[in-house]
Design a protein around this motif. Structure first.
Motif, PDB file in Angstrom:
ATOM      1  N   ASN A   1       2.178  18.474 -68.670  1.00  0.00           N
ATOM      2  CA  ASN A   1       3.453  18.425 -67.943  1.00  0.00           C
ATOM      3  C   ASN A   1       3.557  19.525 -66.891  1.00  0.00           C
ATOM      4  OD1 ASN A   1       4.287  16.261 -69.602  1.00  0.00           O
ATOM      5  ND2 ASN A   1       5.004  17.690 -71.159  1.00  0.00           N
ATOM      6  N   LEU A   2       2.617  19.513 -65.988  1.00  0.00           N
ATOM      7  CA  LEU A   2       2.615  20.506 -64.919  1.00  0.00           C
ATOM      8  C   LEU A   2       3.685  20.182 -63.881  1.00  0.00           C
ATOM      9  CD1 LEU A   2       1.251  22.846 -63.276  1.00  0.00           C
ATOM     10  CD2 LEU A   2      -0.077  21.063 -62.172  1.00  0.00           C
ATOM     11  N   SER A   3       4.467  21.193 -63.544  1.00  0.00           N
ATOM     12  CA  SER A   3       5.381  21.076 -62.409  1.00  0.00           C
ATOM     13  C   SER A   3       5.087  22.232 -61.461  1.00  0.00           C
ATOM     14  CB  SER A   3       6.849  21.111 -62.857  1.00  0.00           C
ATOM     15  OG  SER A   3       7.172  22.363 -63.426  1.00  0.00           O
TER      16      SER A   3
ATOM     17  N   ASP B   1       6.704  17.387 -62.879  1.00  0.00           N
ATOM     18  CA  ASP B   1       5.791  16.516 -63.614  1.00  0.00           C
ATOM     19  C   ASP B   1       4.826  15.783 -62.680  1.00  0.00           C
ATOM     20  OD1 ASP B   1       8.479  15.655 -65.828  1.00  0.00           O
ATOM     21  OD2 ASP B   1       7.016  17.246 -66.007  1.00  0.00           O
ATOM     22  N   GLU B   2       4.316  16.510 -61.711  1.00  0.00           N
ATOM     23  CA  GLU B   2       3.365  15.917 -60.772  1.00  0.00           C
ATOM     24  C   GLU B   2       2.090  15.501 -61.501  1.00  0.00           C
ATOM     25  OE1 GLU B   2       1.616  14.410 -57.568  1.00  0.00           O
ATOM     26  OE2 GLU B   2       3.691  15.055 -57.721  1.00  0.00           O
ATOM     27  N   ILE B   3       1.663  16.320 -62.473  1.00  0.00           N
ATOM     28  CA  ILE B   3       0.465  16.005 -63.265  1.00  0.00           C
ATOM     29  C   ILE B   3       0.834  16.085 -64.746  1.00  0.00           C
ATOM     30  CG2 ILE B   3      -1.893  16.705 -63.822  1.00  0.00           C
ATOM     31  CD1 ILE B   3      -2.114  17.899 -61.059  1.00  0.00           C
ATOM     32  N   GLN B   4       0.560  15.041 -65.484  1.00  0.00           N
ATOM     33  CA  GLN B   4       0.917  15.011 -66.904  1.00  0.00           C
ATOM     34  C   GLN B   4      -0.049  15.837 -67.762  1.00  0.00           C
ATOM     35  OE1 GLN B   4       3.667  13.735 -68.134  1.00  0.00           O
ATOM     36  NE2 GLN B   4       4.309  13.118 -66.104  1.00  0.00           N
ATOM     37  N   ILE B   5      -1.320  15.852 -67.381  1.00  0.00           N
ATOM     38  CA  ILE B   5      -2.307  16.593 -68.175  1.00  0.00           C
ATOM     39  C   ILE B   5      -3.455  17.055 -67.271  1.00  0.00           C
ATOM     40  CG2 ILE B   5      -3.437  14.416 -68.831  1.00  0.00           C
ATOM     41  CD1 ILE B   5      -4.352  15.804 -71.408  1.00  0.00           C
TER      42      ILE B   5
END
Length: 283
Positions: A139-141, A182-186
């Motif tokens: 959950n990268l923001s 949440d640009e990248i989930q993992i």
């Protein structure tokens, strides 16, 4: 003094206990043995054997306890180091883009790492992230915080660049940070050798375009081999979670480097490199 005592508290206790066992207790025993206490048929050697065995057990147990405690503490330190090494640690990779300036129309656009040419109106850059930790990041923001006005002005003054767009600089430097939730989930661990590509919205039209224009107009269309380094481009904020759901927050200062490429009467090109410096959270 209190800090010193707290830091070496366990060592002080061990020292006091050692002195007590080796000096004070034998002295007390020696005095007690000559008290008129009624016993059955015991001699001095019996008492000495008893006390020697008793104190040896106590002293040996105390040393064993001390050794076990020390071993546990060392194991905890090693475990903490290992856990720290395993934590996800996302790093943005340095990259370079090519910026074109249409001299006739005074319009800037970019060729962004092999992507389709994007006009500044889209205000986005592509870059790559790598996770150096052994655990996945979830959950990268990410968010971009513009540089402050005085940082831009100081850069232009130090590089002897004429600032002709002060109003535009003030506009972008005083704007709100732009976020991408949440640009990248993992992002997988480094063991998977996974490099994730993403993009970040930034104030291109109001900031980078104007900086390039300032450089171009200062050089008046002439070829200049000078490289402009440490251009402040704001901060990149990364927020993500580890496998246990704990939050990780990293802030990177973004600096640009501009080098002039091909110059002709119709078109100019500039190489713009980005580098990311991790800020110390304690500062």
């Amino acid at each position: 003094m209190k800090k010193y005592i707290k830091k070496y508290q366990f060592g002080i206790i061990v020292g006091v206990a050692f002195i007590t066992i080796t000096l004070i207790i034998p002295y007390v025993i020696n005095k007690v043995m000559y008290l008129p206490i009624k016993t059955n048929s015991t001699s001095d050697s019996d008492w000495l054997a008893f006390w020697g065995s008793f104190l040896g057990g106590v002293f040996g147990g105390f040393l064993t306890l001390t050794g076990v405690r020390y071993t546990i503490k060392e194991n905890e330190k090693e475990k903490e180091k290992e856990n720290e090494k395993n934590k996800p640690f996302i790093v943005p990779l340095k990259n370079t883009i090519l910026v074109y300036r249409d001299v006739i129309n005074e319009t800037c656009y970019l060729s962004n790492q092999g992507k389709d040419e994007n006009f500044f109106i889209y205000e986005q850059i592509y870059f790559k992230l790598i996770n150096l930790g052994k655990e996945h990041a979830f959950n990268l923001s990410l968010g971009w915080n513009p540089p402050e006005t005085h940082q831009i002005e100081n850069f232009l003054q130090q590089k002897h660049i004429d600032n002709r767009f002060k109003k535009c600089f003030n506009l972008i430097c005083n704007s709100r940070p732009e976020k991408r939730d949440d640009e990248i989930q993992i992002i997988k661990s480094c063991d998977n050798q996974d490099v994730q590509e993403t993009y970040l919205f930034v104030g291109w039209e109001s900031l980078i375009k104007n900086l390039i224009e300032c450089i171009a107009l200062t050089n008046k269309g002439n070829k200049n081999d000078k490289t402009y380094v440490n251009m402040p481009l704001g901060k990149l904020e990364l927020k993500y979670e580890n496998i246990y759901g704990n939050d990780v927050n990293k802030i990177y200062s973004i600096y640009g480097q501009v080098f002039q490429g091909i110059i002709d009467k119709d078109m100019e090109s500039y190489y713009l490199s980005f580098k990311f410096n991790l800020e110390d959270p304690n500062n």
